[in-house]
Structures are given as C-alpha cells and as structure tokens.
Enzyme design. Structure first.
Site, PDB file in Angstrom:
ATOM      1  N   HIS A 252       0.847  -1.197   0.000  1.00 50.92           N
ATOM      2  CA  HIS A 252       0.000   0.000   0.000  1.00 50.92           C
ATOM      3  C   HIS A 252       0.887   1.253   0.000  1.00 50.92           C
ATOM      4  CE1 HIS A 252      -2.778   3.041   1.777  1.00 50.92           C
ATOM      5  NE2 HIS A 252      -3.614   2.439   0.958  1.00 50.92           N
TER       6      HIS A 252
ATOM      7  N   SER B 184      -9.563 -14.845  -2.688  1.00 47.98           N
ATOM      8  CA  SER B 184      -9.676 -13.380  -2.616  1.00 47.98           C
ATOM      9  C   SER B 184     -11.072 -12.924  -3.062  1.00 47.98           C
ATOM     10  CB  SER B 184      -8.608 -12.748  -3.521  1.00 47.98           C
ATOM     11  OG  SER B 184      -8.943 -11.412  -3.816  1.00 47.98           O
TER      12      SER B 184
HETATM   13  C1  LIG Z   1      -3.446  -3.293   2.288  1.00 45.80           C
HETATM   14  C2  LIG Z   1      -3.809  -1.934   2.778  1.00 45.80           C
HETATM   15  N1  LIG Z   1      -3.049  -1.356   3.714  1.00 45.80           N
HETATM   16  C3  LIG Z   1      -3.316  -0.129   4.203  1.00 45.80           C
HETATM   17  C4  LIG Z   1      -4.404   0.582   3.752  1.00 45.80           C
HETATM   18  C5  LIG Z   1      -4.629   1.974   4.283  1.00 45.80           C
HETATM   19  O1  LIG Z   1      -5.792   2.056   5.012  1.00 45.80           O
HETATM   20  P1  LIG Z   1      -6.472   3.491   5.318  1.00 45.80           P
HETATM   21  O2  LIG Z   1      -6.939   4.008   3.999  1.00 45.80           O
HETATM   22  O3  LIG Z   1      -7.560   3.140   6.278  1.00 45.80           O
HETATM   23  O4  LIG Z   1      -5.442   4.368   5.930  1.00 45.80           O
HETATM   24  C6  LIG Z   1      -5.242   0.017   2.772  1.00 45.80           C
HETATM   25  C7  LIG Z   1      -6.403   0.765   2.250  1.00 45.80           C
HETATM   26  O5  LIG Z   1      -6.990   0.468   1.259  1.00 45.80           O
HETATM   27  C8  LIG Z   1      -4.947  -1.265   2.277  1.00 45.80           C
HETATM   28  O6  LIG Z   1      -5.693  -1.857   1.332  1.00 45.80           O
END
Ligand SMILES: Cc1ncc(COP(=O)(O)O)c(C=O)c1O
Length: 385
Positions: free
Chosen positions: A137, A338
């Site tokens: 992410h 998934s």
């Molecule tokens: C794998 C993953 N990690 C982290 C996040 C970040 O989350 P947030 O948008 O709640 O900060 C997301 C959001 O889509 C995600 O899919």
C-alpha cells in the site's frame, strides 16, 4: 461516482443571522447529500469498503465529547471515555490474530496502524531497513519517509506476493542491518498475500535474526482468518505487529482501524504518566472514543460466526462475479481465496457509474458485504448494452 448537484452555496457566512442560510435549509441540504451517498450502495463495486451497517442506535454519542486520551490500558483524568469497550474490541481481534494478551488500540485507519507497527519495529531496531513488496500500500513509502528509514521495494512473483528470493538478495545487499519487513495480507491491487513464515525463514537463512515483521492485514486479514480454509496472517505465523481495518470487512461510517502488537515490543515507546494522567503508548494524544463503540456494537451483533458468514458471502459473490464476467467475455481473474476480481475495464462512463477503479485497461471489482449477486447481474446487463 455521480456528483450531487449543489444548487445552494455551502460557503460559511461570517454572520449566519444576516445571511440567507438557515439551519432548516442546511439540514435539508445535508439530508440530500446523505440520501445521495446511501443510494450509491446500489453501485459501489470497486472500493474495499463495506456499506452494510446501521449505527443509528448509537446516535446519543453525537451529543457528547468522549476521549480515550493516553494508553488504552490505563484511565486518564478525562472521565468521558470508552476504554472498556476499546479493550473488548482489541481482545476480540487479538484472539482472532492468535495472541490472547496482544496490546492494541483503535486507530484512525490502516495507515496509522501500519505507522504504529513500523514505529515499534524501528524503535526495536533503529538501524533497520524497511522492506515491503512492490505491491505494498502507498502508505508504507510515506511511513518510511516519516520514520526516516531506508525503504526497499521487493519484486513480486506471478501471484502478486513478495518474491522471497528477491528479499534475500536485497537483504544481502544490506548485510549487517536489521530488517523491518511488511507482509501484506491482501494487496490493494489484487488480494495477494505475502508468506509470513517464509519471510522469517528467508532472513534466518541469510543469518539475520534481528527482524520485525509487520502484517499489513488492513484489507485481507479478516478474509484470511475467517475463510472456510483459513490462511496464515498474524501472530500465529510469526508477526510482531498487525494492522487491521475497521471500515473494510466490518464496516463503519468513518475510516478506522486497529493496531495490534506483542506487548513486549511496546515497552520501548511506553512513557508513564505523561498523557493527562494516563500513560503514552500510542501515536496520537487525544484518541477517538466513539469508534470503539461502533466496532464493539457491530462485533457483539455479528460475533466471530457472523463475521465468518460474511466472509463466505463475499467469496461466493466474487466467484459468481468471476463466472458472469467470463460469460460476458471480460477475462476475469481472481487470486485464490480473494474477494477481488480483475477484468477488462468497461467504458469510462460505466466505471464511473459502478465506482470501478482501473489500472491500465483492467478494472477492479471488490465483493464487499453489501455486494450481492443482484449487483453483479445489473453490472453485466450494463456491460452488454
Ligand atoms: C493493504 C492496505 N493497507 C493499508 C491501507 C490503508 O488504510 P487506510 O486508507 O484506512 O489508511 C489500505 C487501504 O486500502 C490497504 O488496502
């Protein structure tokens, strides 16, 4: 997404009494926006958010300021808080993640939960390199900058998960430095899951035991845990810290998450009695007291069995979407287990109508709890026209 036509001005006047605004009109305007947003449940297929919940019984909390300032484990001098509910939520997720006595707290979302996990890792090993897969992410690159850590993006294999031979190669190029490794459980781009056990073994083979593994399970943690065939995702498979989302599989009207950690890793950041009479062992000062109530309410309603039913529903809907999109000639693909289906992107108007995100010429359909077979049939009917 179709935009709400805003005929009225939303500018805020200096003197409301002397302007044409009025609270009845403003409430009507907000109700119109709410109706518009609620109506989008019929077409929300592309974002990993759940729109199937109703927290209106908790409306009384919109009239009072609650604040869980300080440690989730120790009361502060501010008496209006919801710590006992927060602790119940953390305890539920800790057990699900395989650690009865996990330390944890309710965060503002996946990003804060990831920041917390990496922060604990950096405090354990100040010289560590931060490794994550190329499909991580985007928050992780930002977190590396915030924590001033060297960041290495490890290539992914054909299944979209971190290539362990690649991790070993990168690590040997940084020989002598500890590792904080982010294992993504459910990539945002396709639902792939990194191999937690394999990551630790790969680094052990390289002679490194100064390793902190953070599981970014914001998207896929509950799916991996509660699938008919559960998969490794958290403490039971060697994670040191875990990030979960509250607004994804569970559902909430505002972004939220949970950060979990092995309690011994929190010691390094723990500062006693400095936060309004409480200890300081989280990221923010004032902390949300409302969201723990939302999560507690929904978890009490669903329980582990209800959440597992929900995950099964999502996977069945994703399998149905895959089948129907194949029949329509849109070349769908889905990682095993998934709820994300990638397919040939339709025309831009349809992507907007169905809230579909595209990467190149492929679109993402994410079967979240509010998505049903009926949504899929309507999408396919649109694709045909
Ligand atoms: C794998 C993953 N990690 C982290 C996040 C970040 O989350 P947030 O948008 O709640 O900060 C997301 C959001 O889509 C995600 O899919």
């Amino acid at each position: 997404m179709a935009q709400l036509p805003l005929d009225d001005s939303v500018d805020i006047p200096d003197d409301p009494a002397g302007s044409s605004s009025g609270s009845d009109r403003d409430v009507a305007l907000l109700k119109e926006l709410a109706a518009h947003m609620l109506g989008e449940r019929d077409h929300m297929l592309g974002f990993p958010v759940n729109l199937d919940f109703d927290y209106r019984p908790l409306a009384d909390f919109l009239q009072v300021h609650g604040n869980n300032v300080g440690s989730p484990a120790k009361n502060s001098e501010y008496g209006l808080h919801s710590r006992v509910f927060e602790q119940a939520v953390v305890s539920f997720f800790g057990r699900l993640a395989g650690l009865e006595d996990a330390f944890g707290y309710v965060t503002s979302g996946g990003t804060e939960s990831n920041l917390y996990g990496c922060y604990l890792g950096r405090e354990r090993f100040p010289e560590a390199v931060l490794y994550a897969s190329q499909a991580t992410h985007y928050s992780l690159r930002k977190i590396a900058r915030l924590l001033r850590m060297d960041f290495v993006a490890v290539q992914v294999g054909d299944d979209g998960s971190m290539d362990l031979a690649g991790l070993r190669r990168h690590h040997s190029a940084h020989r002598g430095r500890p590792a904080v490794v982010v294992a993504t459980i459910g990539t945002t781009t396709g639902g792939a899951e990194d191999d937690l056990v394999g990551i630790r073994e790969a680094l052990a083979d390289e002679g490194t035991d100064e390793v902190h593994i953070h599981s970014d399970a914001a998207f896929g943690g509950l799916i991996a845990a509660l699938s008919p065939e559960p998969r490794p995702w958290a403490f039971e498979s060697g994670a040191d810290t875990v990030a979960l989302s509250g607004h994804k599989m569970l559902g909430a009207p505002l972004p939220c998450g949970v950060a979990l950690a092995r309690p011994e890793h929190v010691t390094a950041i723990h500062r006693p009695d400095v936060a309004v009479g409480s200890d300081d062992d989280t990221i923010t000062g004032s902390r949300d007291a409302f969201t723990p109530l939302l999560l507690w309410y929904e978890l009490r309603r669903l329980g582990r069995t209800g959440l597992a039913r929900r995950v099964t529903h999502c996977l069945e809907t994703a399998a149905y979407a895959e089948q129907r999109l194949r029949e329509e000639g849109h070349h769908p693909e889905r990682a095993p287990g998934s709820n994300t289906v990638l397919f040939d992107a339709p025309a831009p108007e349809l992507c907007t109508r169905w809230n579909l995100l595209t990467v190149g010429d492929r679109a993402h359909l994410i079967a979240m709890p509010h998505v049903t077979g009926e949504h899929i049939d309507r999408l396919c009917a649109d694709l045909r026209t």
